[in-house]
Design a protein around this motif. Sequence first.
Motif, PDB file in Angstrom:
ATOM      1  N   ASP A 254      11.345   8.212   5.893  1.00 56.02           N
ATOM      2  CA  ASP A 254      11.813   7.205   5.121  1.00 56.02           C
ATOM      3  C   ASP A 254      10.505   6.418   4.645  1.00 56.02           C
ATOM      4  N   GLU A 255       9.267   6.399   5.332  1.00 55.55           N
ATOM      5  CA  GLU A 255       8.236   5.777   5.319  1.00 55.55           C
ATOM      6  C   GLU A 255       7.371   6.280   4.060  1.00 55.55           C
ATOM      7  N   LEU A 256       7.925   7.430   3.601  1.00 56.49           N
ATOM      8  CA  LEU A 256       7.303   8.148   2.463  1.00 56.49           C
ATOM      9  C   LEU A 256       8.252   7.901   1.287  1.00 56.49           C
ATOM     10  N   THR A 257       9.461   7.854   1.272  1.00 52.69           N
ATOM     11  CA  THR A 257      10.473   7.545   0.134  1.00 52.69           C
ATOM     12  C   THR A 257      11.135   6.518   0.046  1.00 52.69           C
ATOM     13  N   GLY A 258      11.061   5.696   0.875  1.00 47.59           N
ATOM     14  CA  GLY A 258      11.826   4.261   0.753  1.00 47.59           C
ATOM     15  C   GLY A 258      11.522   3.338  -0.454  1.00 47.59           C
ATOM     16  N   TYR A 259      10.165   3.376  -0.824  1.00 42.61           N
ATOM     17  CA  TYR A 259       9.840   2.492  -1.799  1.00 42.61           C
ATOM     18  C   TYR A 259       9.977   2.995  -3.371  1.00 42.61           C
ATOM     19  N   ILE A 260      10.591   4.034  -3.644  1.00 43.17           N
ATOM     20  CA  ILE A 260      10.760   4.466  -4.865  1.00 43.17           C
ATOM     21  C   ILE A 260      12.332   4.008  -5.519  1.00 43.17           C
ATOM     22  N   LYS A 261      13.086   3.326  -4.462  1.00 48.91           N
ATOM     23  CA  LYS A 261      14.355   2.969  -5.177  1.00 48.91           C
ATOM     24  C   LYS A 261      14.323   2.224  -6.634  1.00 48.91           C
ATOM     25  N   ALA A 262      13.375   1.589  -6.757  1.00 47.69           N
ATOM     26  CA  ALA A 262      12.938   0.629  -8.090  1.00 47.69           C
ATOM     27  C   ALA A 262      12.219   1.482  -9.034  1.00 47.69           C
ATOM     28  N   ARG A 263      12.123   2.547  -8.813  1.00 49.79           N
ATOM     29  CA  ARG A 263      11.245   3.493  -9.639  1.00 49.79           C
ATOM     30  C   ARG A 263      12.126   3.807 -11.203  1.00 49.79           C
ATOM     31  N   GLU A 264      11.389   3.522 -12.214  1.00 51.99           N
ATOM     32  CA  GLU A 264      12.141   3.910 -13.571  1.00 51.99           C
ATOM     33  C   GLU A 264      11.514   4.731 -14.202  1.00 51.99           C
ATOM     34  N   GLY A 265      11.467   6.074 -13.756  1.00 50.56           N
ATOM     35  CA  GLY A 265      10.754   7.291 -14.683  1.00 50.56           C
ATOM     36  C   GLY A 265       9.410   7.198 -14.414  1.00 50.56           C
ATOM     37  N   TYR A 266       8.833   8.025 -15.212  1.00 51.72           N
ATOM     38  CA  TYR A 266       7.195   7.961 -15.079  1.00 51.72           C
ATOM     39  C   TYR A 266       6.594   8.540 -16.606  1.00 51.72           C
ATOM     40  N   ASP A 267       5.666   7.986 -16.870  1.00 50.05           N
ATOM     41  CA  ASP A 267       5.033   8.210 -18.168  1.00 50.05           C
ATOM     42  C   ASP A 267       3.593   8.726 -17.905  1.00 50.05           C
ATOM     43  N   TYR A 268       3.498   9.966 -18.107  1.00 54.84           N
ATOM     44  CA  TYR A 268       2.337  10.842 -18.020  1.00 54.84           C
ATOM     45  C   TYR A 268       1.262  10.267 -18.736  1.00 54.84           C
ATOM     46  N   ALA A 269       1.384   9.586 -19.814  1.00 50.11           N
ATOM     47  CA  ALA A 269       0.176   9.063 -20.829  1.00 50.11           C
ATOM     48  C   ALA A 269      -0.745   8.120 -19.936  1.00 50.11           C
ATOM     49  N   THR A 279       4.213   1.280 -12.811  1.00 47.06           N
ATOM     50  CA  THR A 279       3.933   1.184 -11.479  1.00 47.06           C
ATOM     51  C   THR A 279       4.150   0.065 -10.980  1.00 47.06           C
ATOM     52  N   ARG A 280       4.889  -0.999 -11.699  1.00 47.67           N
ATOM     53  CA  ARG A 280       5.001  -2.505 -11.231  1.00 47.67           C
ATOM     54  C   ARG A 280       6.105  -2.273  -9.995  1.00 47.67           C
ATOM     55  N   PHE A 281       6.753  -1.353  -9.797  1.00 51.21           N
ATOM     56  CA  PHE A 281       7.695  -1.283  -8.719  1.00 51.21           C
ATOM     57  C   PHE A 281       6.945  -1.056  -7.489  1.00 51.21           C
ATOM     58  N   VAL A 282       5.790  -0.444  -7.523  1.00 52.68           N
ATOM     59  CA  VAL A 282       5.031  -0.294  -6.247  1.00 52.68           C
ATOM     60  C   VAL A 282       4.620  -1.585  -5.378  1.00 52.68           C
ATOM     61  N   PRO A 283       5.300  -1.856  -4.469  1.00 57.89           N
ATOM     62  CA  PRO A 283       4.975  -3.143  -3.466  1.00 57.89           C
ATOM     63  C   PRO A 283       3.378  -3.179  -3.067  1.00 57.89           C
ATOM     64  N   ASP A 284       3.093  -4.276  -2.763  1.00 63.17           N
ATOM     65  CA  ASP A 284       1.560  -4.455  -2.060  1.00 63.17           C
ATOM     66  C   ASP A 284       1.592  -3.608  -1.022  1.00 63.17           C
ATOM     67  N   GLU A 285       2.653  -3.566  -0.010  1.00 67.31           N
ATOM     68  CA  GLU A 285       2.449  -2.949   1.276  1.00 67.31           C
ATOM     69  C   GLU A 285       2.469  -1.389   1.228  1.00 67.31           C
ATOM     70  N   ILE A 286       2.852  -0.909  -0.025  1.00 70.52           N
ATOM     71  CA  ILE A 286       2.546   0.638  -0.176  1.00 70.52           C
ATOM     72  C   ILE A 286       1.117   0.718  -0.605  1.00 70.52           C
ATOM     73  N   VAL A 287       0.647  -0.110  -1.412  1.00 68.92           N
ATOM     74  CA  VAL A 287      -0.703  -0.013  -1.787  1.00 68.92           C
ATOM     75  C   VAL A 287      -1.847  -0.155  -0.549  1.00 68.92           C
ATOM     76  N   ASP A 288      -1.496  -0.906   0.183  1.00 70.59           N
ATOM     77  CA  ASP A 288      -2.148  -1.053   1.323  1.00 70.59           C
ATOM     78  C   ASP A 288      -2.081  -0.077   2.388  1.00 70.59           C
ATOM     79  N   ARG A 289      -1.103   0.432   2.580  1.00 67.55           N
ATOM     80  CA  ARG A 289      -0.833   1.866   3.436  1.00 67.55           C
ATOM     81  C   ARG A 289      -1.472   3.021   2.694  1.00 67.55           C
ATOM     82  N   PHE A 290      -0.899   3.188   1.601  1.00 72.09           N
ATOM     83  CA  PHE A 290      -1.451   4.737   0.813  1.00 72.09           C
ATOM     84  C   PHE A 290      -2.915   4.685   0.157  1.00 72.09           C
TER      85      PHE A 290
END
Length: 340
Positions: A254-269, A279-290
């Motif tokens: 879950d530590e890998l997958t939990g944060y993507i619930k708010a994800r809305e697609g992905y633009d390869y551009a 990537t606004r859905f990515v919380p500060d906690e994930i940035v600090d961890r990853f």
Amino acid sequence: MDFGLVLQTDPPASRVVSLMQRAERNGFTHGWTFDSAVLWQEPFVIYSQILAHTTRLKVGPMVTNPGTRTWEVTASAFATLNDMFGNRTVCGIGRGDSAMRVAGRRPDTLARISEAMKVIRALGSGREADLGGGTVVRFPWIGPGAELPVWMAAYGPRALRMAGEEADGFILQLADLYLAEYMVKAVRDAAAAAGRDPAEVTVCVAAPAYVTEDDSPGALAHAREQCRWFGGMVGNHVADLVARYGEHSGAVPDELTGYIKAREGYDYAHHGRSGNPGTRFVPDEIVDRFCVIGPAEKHVEKLTALRDLGVDQFAVYDMHDAQEAVIDAYGARVIPAVDA
């Protein structure tokens, strides 16, 4: 611990070469690039220039895939560079997420990656390989002593197992300590179960690094914004795992997958770029961890912990507004301290 630099092959190629030269001067041992033919320039052309303008740096893709080139062409490109510059390449390989999807194709299967690794490694090392249907070939121009290690990128349980069973190295694209410990153990357990020496599987952690002057809220906030794109890129891979295994399945932490619930697609551009609006859905906690952000001493602390978990190389994703500064800070304050 070895250190690598990861860049996109944006034009001008001369800047990619210059940054790789700077990295070598600062103690980096590997130079990696993205490999997605539509989004960026052809990396193998640029590798020849990097190798010609450095003396020790090893180069390779992070990562190529089995679908955009036939396997003998990929192997020939590596083998040619090694013949010219002396076994200074590594073949990083994965599913080809951006390379395949941008071209309207599905990422490759693990079965296809497995077969490609065998063929590319064998041909690049001067041995015979079956290209399918009984067509066995060997490069007649390869001399003795040729070698081509193949490192596999993985997150999911089947891919981690295959990396341990078959690959020369394992690429983990995140620097979270808990997940690194979990996944390195999975790879090494798989290697042992397959009768391999787990220590023979090189472990490379790759993630953005941003060195700040201090740990003030403003400095850390800026660093997080420069690296937030990475959580989106990882989340794009993770979304496939959730689709396959489901949420809270136990197959993927879950530590890998939990944060993507708010994800809305992905633009390869905006793939792999700071300021990615998706990537606004990515919380500060994930940035600090990853990622690895903060003053130099925080980098030393986290990288030392990764080294103690069995990580052999840390590869810096250098896609932000402080490319030269981070390379220089690592050379002056991080690499010497980790190696002390």
